[in-house]
Enzyme design. Structure first.
Site, PDB file in Angstrom:
ATOM      1  N   GLU A   1      -1.375  -5.644  -3.668  1.00  0.00           N
ATOM      2  CA  GLU A   1      -0.635  -4.989  -2.582  1.00  0.00           C
ATOM      3  C   GLU A   1      -0.159  -5.997  -1.530  1.00  0.00           C
ATOM      4  O   GLU A   1       0.984  -5.915  -1.071  1.00  0.00           O
ATOM      5  CB  GLU A   1      -1.529  -3.943  -1.915  1.00  0.00           C
TER       6      GLU A   1
ATOM      7  N   CYS B   1     -12.569   5.256  -2.780  1.00  0.00           N
ATOM      8  CA  CYS B   1     -12.854   3.823  -2.651  1.00  0.00           C
ATOM      9  C   CYS B   1     -14.324   3.467  -2.865  1.00  0.00           C
ATOM     10  O   CYS B   1     -14.639   2.354  -3.269  1.00  0.00           O
ATOM     11  CB  CYS B   1     -12.437   3.331  -1.278  1.00  0.00           C
TER      12      CYS B   1
ATOM     13  N   GLU C   1       7.961  -5.465  -0.760  1.00  0.00           N
ATOM     14  CA  GLU C   1       8.308  -4.298   0.063  1.00  0.00           C
ATOM     15  C   GLU C   1       7.448  -4.236   1.326  1.00  0.00           C
ATOM     16  O   GLU C   1       7.819  -3.631   2.317  1.00  0.00           O
ATOM     17  CB  GLU C   1       8.102  -2.986  -0.710  1.00  0.00           C
TER      18      GLU C   1
ATOM     19  N   CYS D   1      -2.526   5.463   0.720  1.00  0.00           N
ATOM     20  CA  CYS D   1      -3.533   4.454   1.075  1.00  0.00           C
ATOM     21  C   CYS D   1      -3.994   3.639  -0.120  1.00  0.00           C
ATOM     22  O   CYS D   1      -4.524   2.552   0.032  1.00  0.00           O
ATOM     23  CB  CYS D   1      -4.750   5.098   1.685  1.00  0.00           C
TER      24      CYS D   1
END
Lengths: 167, 535
Positions: free
Chosen positions: B311, B455, B316, B249
């Site tokens: 990200e 986070c 990918e 994550c």
């Protein structure tokens, strides 16, 4: 960035292995790498960092802190021009301009053909001969009046050209 | 400070306290010395404070105010600065740097990487990555911990606010906003609330008024992640796949493993992170449901994270036709956006609910994703419920909670006992990774988060000043964490697989977790990355 050849990498490994267990080995390793290769490549910083438990950025910090280390490959021939007070007063700047013109290397840089590096240095302790410059370890005094050093540079250029043509 | 009996002034931070010591911290001499020091820092500081991202939240500015510095007493040369914004996440502007080295220490001690270092000396001293390069050219995981450590505006996030406003104002675009769980625990701080105030409802109200067409909760994506990752874990356990499996994550952690432990990539779950999964679902399932052309959908993720900005650009991750998420705003940027739209005070709003159509439901398991241990607990809830075949009596896995750098527990999955571990920050993860590399790891499933505490303490969260951190220590993480567990407790559903809207989506669209379509849209691949890449 230029790739290092296997020979250079082997040398770095050998230097790192030799000093690994000493106290404060980083500077020792850097000195030897600088002497062997003429500069400190990234690969050396990475290997030294790994051996000393630091990061490449930290080793880079050491390299950039000390004036005698450089991260740029040196030319085949190293020219030092003294910028000490006496030499400066006697026209070292003119000397630098002349060397730049002759070799194509800017101050503290290497010429595009890789033949010459031009370094401005601090006082070399030969103020009586001011202005002074060094080509590959040999001193040339009164360099603005005396043409030995320009002749030497021209001779090197000629020889390298000849060697290049033969090869 | 002035010490009785000492001739010179002494530095408070390095002088040990001794018996009978008499100290004046605010004698005229001490104040004058402090003032001069700050004035000297200011003399080499880029003073465009009005347009600085850290204006009004700057420790140097605060010192100037406290010491009554009203003029530039020393005018002169400035160090030649580096301004560098080549990476998608972090901007470095050394013209504002005060050389405190907090970023260097943070990167080295918290993450164990050491991307940043000092270079040159004397007046030319600068902080930056090796060769004064960009963060994109070195092994930086883009976690942004250096950004939250920076007392001034020398290290900041790369802003995406403008792109978002442009999209909102484009009549052709359907702009969908999703907010990560950790944001609700920190956004209030930007509006003057005490640390860890839960502002979910007010945040939704404010964001709707910014003009987003929909405001959803990334927790829906988190519930999807649990289905995909949980299924993958069960498959790996049953089919003798590569174990231990790592969670995937945290995009900072992904970058780290790609740089530093590429040989362990097969251990990484192939599941995309929650906001990427959600973005993929929005541009396929949701678009289909609403009969909207996916090319017109612009997904904005509000994240506690800087690495998420990198990200979304990963090649990918572009497994569908479109980029899953179009822009990422950090918690701080979201606050700036809300303020830009004239809302200085979010307390005037009644609590509002996230939009509910098709992708609005979420469970408590999604909420706790925002804290270290949350993904593990959420996964255990669902995996255990699947294996038990009946609803759980107790959904609380207390061993997953808390702020320890490494947590471990033995869990009973339908008779089979497995060891799990939870870690956050790379300096804490390293020993676990070395064990896996050596083949001596006893764990089956390991949760790894890039930032210490997860986070809630991400690089995009509200910045707490060094002075406050010195006073409250790590408590602020606990406050934010407790907020999330509080919301989890209030939720009627607390197990991801109970999310009815999501189950509908699986029945109608993806089939089942791990199906071919799910594999295509919700999973990704990884590849080793060069630690240092400069031409």
């Amino acid at each position: 960035m230029e790739k290092l050849n296997g020979e250079a990498l082997r040398k770095i490994d050998e230097i790192v292995a030799r000093h690994k267990d000493q106290a404060g080995p980083c500077i020792e390793m850097l000195h030897e790498v600088q002497n062997e290769l003429g500069y400190i490549p990234y690969e050396a910083m990475e290997k030294i960092a790994e051996a000393t438990g630091s990061s490449p950025a930290e080793v880079y910090g050491v390299v950039m802190f000390y004036a005698q280390f450089t991260t740029e490959p040196k030319g085949k021939h190293v020219i030092n021009v003294c910028l000490g007070t006496a030499c400066y007063v006697k026209g070292a700047q003119q000397l630098i301009d002349r060397v730049e013109k002759l070799t194509g290397a800017a101050v503290n840089k290497t010429s595009p053909d890789g033949l010459f590096s031009l370094d401005a240095t601090r006082c070399l302790g030969a103020c009586g001969l001011a202005p002074v410059c060094i080509i590959d370890g040999k001193y040339y005094g009164n360099a603005l009046v005396n043409n030995d050093f320009t002749n030497e540079i021209r001779r090197i250029v000629r020889e390298e050209k000849k060697a290049g043509a033969n090869a | 400070m002035e010490v009785k009996g000492a001739r010179a002034l002494l530095s408070a931070c390095t002088t040990p306290v001794s018996e009978g010591m008499v100290v004046w911290t605010n004698s005229e001499r001490a104040i004058r010395a402090r003032k001069t020091t700050v004035e000297l820092i200011m003399s080499n500081h880029n003073k465009n404070c009005l347009s600085c991202k850290r204006n009004l939240n700057c420790e140097l500015q605060k010192l100037c105010q406290e010491l009554g510095i009203r003029e530039n007493r020393f005018e002169g040369e400035y160090t030649e600065p580096t301004f560098e914004d080549a990476s998608p996440g972090i901007v470095r502007d050394t013209s504002k740097c005060v050389l405190c080295e907090r970023c260097i220490q943070t990167c080295k001690k918290v993450q164990g990487i050491g991307v940043l270092g000092l270079m040159n000396r004397g007046f030319k001293t600068k902080v930056g990555p090796i060769y004064d390069a960009g963060f994109n050219a070195v092994n930086c995981m883009q976690c942004g911990q250096c950004v939250t450590a920076c007392p001034v505006g020398a290290l900041t996030e790369k802003e995406s606010i403008h792109e978002v406003i442009e999209a909102i104002n484009d009549p052709d675009k359907v702009v969908i906003c999703q907010t990560a769980p950790a944001v609700r625990a920190s956004l209030g701080e930007e509006f003057g609330h005490r640390i860890g105030t839960l502002v979910t409802g007010k945040m939704v109200a404010a964001l709707k008024r910014c003009g987003f067409d929909r405001v959803y909760d990334t927790n829906y994506g988190a519930d999807m992640t649990i289905m995909e990752e949980g299924t993958e874990l069960l498959k790996r356990i049953q089919n003798g796949g590569v174990l231990p499996m790592f969670t995937s994550c945290s995009p900072g952690w992904i970058k780290y493993i790609e740089y530093e432990y590429p040989d362990l990539l097969p251990h990484l779950s192939s599941a995309k992170s929650p906001h990427m999964m959600f973005g993929a679902a929005l541009k396929t399932y949701w678009a289909q449901k609403n009969n909207i052309d996916p090319s017109k959908i612009f997904v904005v993720s509000i994240m506690p994270c800087i690495a998420k900005k990198t990200e979304i650009l990963r090649p990918e991750c572009k497994t569908g036709e479109y980029q899953d998420v179009d822009a990422v705003l950090t918690t701080r940027e979201a606050a700036r956006l809300i303020k830009m739209y004239g809302m200085d005070n979010i307390d005037i709003f009644e609590d509002e609910k996230f939009d509910q159509d098709f992708c609005g439901e979420y469970t408590g398991a999604g909420v706790i994703f925002g804290t270290s241990g949350g993904v593990m607990e959420a996964a255990l809830r669902t995996v255990k419920q699947i294996l038990d075949g009946k609803p759980l009596e107790n959904v609380d896995f207390m061993e997953c909670r808390g702020m320890a750098g490494v947590k471990e527990a033995e869990v009973d999955l339908n008779g089979q006992k497995i060891w799990i571990a939870i870690t956050s920050s790379m300096s804490c993860a390293k020993p676990l990774l070395d064990e896996v590399r050596a083949g001596t790891s006893k764990y089956t499933f390991i949760e790894v988060m890039g930032c210490p505490g997860g986070c809630i303490n991400g690089g995009g969260q509200s910045i707490i000043s060094g002075r406050k951190k010195a006073r409250i220590g790590d408590e602020y993480k606990v406050w934010r964490m407790e907020t999330l567990y509080e919301e989890d407790k209030m939720m009627p559903k607390r197990v991801s697989m109970d999310n009815a809207q999501m189950q509908d989506m699986y029945t109608e669209f993806f089939g089942e977790p791990g199906s071919e379509l799910a594999e295509k849209l919700l999973h990704t691949t990884y590849s080793p990355k060069k630690r240092f890449d400069i031409e």
